[in-house]
Design a protein around this motif. Sequence first.
Motif, PDB file in Angstrom:
ATOM      1  N   ASP A 117       0.835  -1.207   0.000  1.00 22.59           N
ATOM      2  CA  ASP A 117       0.000   0.000   0.000  1.00 22.59           C
ATOM      3  C   ASP A 117       0.868   1.255   0.000  1.00 22.59           C
ATOM      4  O   ASP A 117       0.581   2.222  -0.718  1.00 22.59           O
ATOM      5  N   TYR A 118       1.945   1.261   0.787  1.00 20.80           N
ATOM      6  CA  TYR A 118       2.794   2.443   0.840  1.00 20.80           C
ATOM      7  C   TYR A 118       3.654   2.586  -0.417  1.00 20.80           C
ATOM      8  O   TYR A 118       3.959   3.705  -0.829  1.00 20.80           O
ATOM      9  N   VAL A 119       4.002   1.481  -1.064  1.00 21.83           N
ATOM     10  CA  VAL A 119       4.666   1.565  -2.369  1.00 21.83           C
ATOM     11  C   VAL A 119       3.676   2.135  -3.383  1.00 21.83           C
ATOM     12  O   VAL A 119       4.009   3.036  -4.155  1.00 21.83           O
ATOM     13  N   GLY A 120       2.436   1.623  -3.371  1.00 26.49           N
ATOM     14  CA  GLY A 120       1.402   2.140  -4.270  1.00 26.49           C
ATOM     15  C   GLY A 120       1.155   3.621  -4.060  1.00 26.49           C
ATOM     16  O   GLY A 120       1.006   4.384  -5.019  1.00 26.49           O
ATOM     17  N   LEU A 121       1.126   4.051  -2.813  1.00 21.88           N
ATOM     18  CA  LEU A 121       0.947   5.466  -2.504  1.00 21.88           C
ATOM     19  C   LEU A 121       2.081   6.294  -3.109  1.00 21.88           C
ATOM     20  O   LEU A 121       1.845   7.325  -3.730  1.00 21.88           O
ATOM     21  N   ALA A 122       3.312   5.839  -2.953  1.00 24.63           N
ATOM     22  CA  ALA A 122       4.464   6.566  -3.488  1.00 24.63           C
ATOM     23  C   ALA A 122       4.457   6.589  -5.021  1.00 24.63           C
ATOM     24  O   ALA A 122       4.861   7.587  -5.624  1.00 24.63           O
ATOM     25  N   LEU A 123       3.977   5.521  -5.655  1.00 25.99           N
ATOM     26  CA  LEU A 123       3.933   5.475  -7.125  1.00 25.99           C
ATOM     27  C   LEU A 123       2.837   6.367  -7.701  1.00 25.99           C
ATOM     28  O   LEU A 123       2.887   6.732  -8.874  1.00 25.99           O
ATOM     29  N   ARG A 124       1.825   6.683  -6.898  1.00 32.77           N
ATOM     30  CA  ARG A 124       0.752   7.597  -7.317  1.00 32.77           C
ATOM     31  C   ARG A 124       0.092   7.188  -8.641  1.00 32.77           C
ATOM     32  O   ARG A 124      -0.186   8.016  -9.503  1.00 32.77           O
ATOM     33  N   GLY A 125      -0.121   5.870  -8.814  1.00 33.77           N
ATOM     34  CA  GLY A 125      -0.848   5.380  -9.992  1.00 33.77           C
ATOM     35  C   GLY A 125      -0.015   5.196 -11.238  1.00 33.77           C
ATOM     36  O   GLY A 125      -0.549   4.856 -12.291  1.00 33.77           O
ATOM     37  N   SER A 126       1.296   5.396 -11.142  1.00 37.96           N
ATOM     38  CA  SER A 126       2.153   5.268 -12.313  1.00 37.96           C
ATOM     39  C   SER A 126       3.411   4.493 -11.946  1.00 37.96           C
ATOM     40  O   SER A 126       4.243   4.983 -11.180  1.00 37.96           O
ATOM     41  N   GLY A 127       3.535   3.292 -12.488  1.00 37.36           N
ATOM     42  CA  GLY A 127       4.708   2.471 -12.214  1.00 37.36           C
ATOM     43  C   GLY A 127       4.320   1.016 -12.114  1.00 37.36           C
ATOM     44  O   GLY A 127       3.173   0.644 -12.381  1.00 37.36           O
ATOM     45  N   THR A 128       5.270   0.195 -11.728  1.00 35.96           N
ATOM     46  CA  THR A 128       5.010  -1.234 -11.572  1.00 35.96           C
ATOM     47  C   THR A 128       5.632  -1.744 -10.278  1.00 35.96           C
ATOM     48  O   THR A 128       6.633  -1.204  -9.809  1.00 35.96           O
ATOM     49  N   ILE A 129       5.019  -2.773  -9.749  1.00 39.57           N
ATOM     50  CA  ILE A 129       5.565  -3.482  -8.595  1.00 39.57           C
ATOM     51  C   ILE A 129       5.752  -4.926  -9.031  1.00 39.57           C
ATOM     52  O   ILE A 129       4.830  -5.551  -9.554  1.00 39.57           O
ATOM     53  N   THR A 130       6.942  -5.453  -8.797  1.00 37.61           N
ATOM     54  CA  THR A 130       7.239  -6.849  -9.096  1.00 37.61           C
ATOM     55  C   THR A 130       7.584  -7.555  -7.799  1.00 37.61           C
ATOM     56  O   THR A 130       8.416  -7.069  -7.032  1.00 37.61           O
ATOM     57  N   ILE A 131       6.936  -8.688  -7.573  1.00 41.68           N
ATOM     58  CA  ILE A 131       7.307  -9.546  -6.455  1.00 41.68           C
ATOM     59  C   ILE A 131       8.306 -10.542  -7.032  1.00 41.68           C
ATOM     60  O   ILE A 131       7.969 -11.343  -7.900  1.00 41.68           O
ATOM     61  N   ALA A 132       9.549 -10.468  -6.586  1.00 44.78           N
ATOM     62  CA  ALA A 132      10.623 -11.300  -7.127  1.00 44.78           C
ATOM     63  C   ALA A 132      11.017 -12.357  -6.101  1.00 44.78           C
ATOM     64  O   ALA A 132      11.286 -12.032  -4.951  1.00 44.78           O
ATOM     65  N   GLU A 133      11.048 -13.590  -6.524  1.00 42.78           N
ATOM     66  CA  GLU A 133      11.381 -14.679  -5.615  1.00 42.78           C
ATOM     67  C   GLU A 133      12.036 -15.813  -6.380  1.00 42.78           C
ATOM     68  O   GLU A 133      11.797 -15.987  -7.568  1.00 42.78           O
ATOM     69  N   SER A 134      12.838 -16.570  -5.695  1.00 45.59           N
ATOM     70  CA  SER A 134      13.479 -17.752  -6.259  1.00 45.59           C
ATOM     71  C   SER A 134      13.370 -18.874  -5.234  1.00 45.59           C
ATOM     72  O   SER A 134      14.305 -19.153  -4.488  1.00 45.59           O
ATOM     73  N   PRO A 135      12.210 -19.530  -5.190  1.00 45.03           N
ATOM     74  CA  PRO A 135      12.024 -20.584  -4.194  1.00 45.03           C
ATOM     75  C   PRO A 135      12.901 -21.800  -4.503  1.00 45.03           C
ATOM     76  O   PRO A 135      13.426 -21.939  -5.606  1.00 45.03           O
ATOM     77  N   ILE A 136      13.028 -22.673  -3.502  1.00 44.33           N
ATOM     78  CA  ILE A 136      13.802 -23.892  -3.746  1.00 44.33           C
ATOM     79  C   ILE A 136      13.094 -24.738  -4.797  1.00 44.33           C
ATOM     80  O   ILE A 136      11.893 -24.603  -5.021  1.00 44.33           O
ATOM     81  N   ARG A 137      13.833 -25.604  -5.444  1.00 41.58           N
ATOM     82  CA  ARG A 137      13.356 -26.350  -6.611  1.00 41.58           C
ATOM     83  C   ARG A 137      12.052 -27.107  -6.378  1.00 41.58           C
ATOM     84  O   ARG A 137      11.205 -27.158  -7.250  1.00 41.58           O
ATOM     85  N   GLU A 138      11.862 -27.678  -5.225  1.00 38.24           N
ATOM     86  CA  GLU A 138      10.680 -28.499  -4.972  1.00 38.24           C
ATOM     87  C   GLU A 138       9.432 -27.691  -4.613  1.00 38.24           C
ATOM     88  O   GLU A 138       8.372 -28.241  -4.384  1.00 38.24           O
ATOM     89  N   THR A 139       9.556 -26.402  -4.526  1.00 44.72           N
ATOM     90  CA  THR A 139       8.446 -25.560  -4.088  1.00 44.72           C
ATOM     91  C   THR A 139       7.422 -25.358  -5.197  1.00 44.72           C
ATOM     92  O   THR A 139       7.764 -25.047  -6.328  1.00 44.72           O
ATOM     93  N   ASP A 140       6.166 -25.534  -4.833  1.00 44.88           N
ATOM     94  CA  ASP A 140       5.051 -25.201  -5.723  1.00 44.88           C
ATOM     95  C   ASP A 140       4.742 -23.727  -5.454  1.00 44.88           C
ATOM     96  O   ASP A 140       4.060 -23.386  -4.489  1.00 44.88           O
ATOM     97  N   PHE A 141       5.271 -22.859  -6.311  1.00 39.03           N
ATOM     98  CA  PHE A 141       5.167 -21.421  -6.069  1.00 39.03           C
ATOM     99  C   PHE A 141       3.720 -20.950  -6.022  1.00 39.03           C
ATOM    100  O   PHE A 141       3.349 -20.149  -5.170  1.00 39.03           O
ATOM    101  N   ASP A 142       2.888 -21.459  -6.923  1.00 37.96           N
ATOM    102  CA  ASP A 142       1.469 -21.081  -6.901  1.00 37.96           C
ATOM    103  C   ASP A 142       0.825 -21.472  -5.575  1.00 37.96           C
ATOM    104  O   ASP A 142      -0.017 -20.741  -5.047  1.00 37.96           O
TER     105      ASP A 142
END
Length: 163
Positions: A117-142
Amino acid sequence: MISRDAARRVVVQVDSAYERGQLAAPYRPSRRYPELAPVVVSGATNSTYDAIRNLLRMWNAEDGDYQNTGFSPLSMHIEPGMRVAIKPNLVVHTHPDGDAAMRGTVTDAAVLRAILDYVGLALRGSGTITIAESPIRETDFDAVVRWTGLDRVLDDIASTWGI
């Protein structure tokens, strides 16, 4: 000695009375904050949201009045149009010791909600947010995204902030 600028980037709060409680995604705040006018308020108590906002307030104590609509603690680092990457800890989708152990292993999406929410507030409706992760191989990310409720948080953040 830590420089004044670097020293103010670290905030720690110990609250022995804090309880996460039974929260449900999308983990909206339980009270209206003046700076977060577009955010829908939940009827359920969300002490996690309050705690994250308080940490942001303490981290940004010299730079504004957190009681008014101008409070935007991440705006010193994030501007409209930027691409922001957030790297939580979503490394496993199950733990042999159950959900309590998962909560100690995987970043709580209730924490991410307040930050987003605070990232969204700072972006003021213009920009992108990416959730970046690299789980271990056996992880079902979904599965870990569903377990945390992050899928519902991201849908709510996108519709709230238009990003």
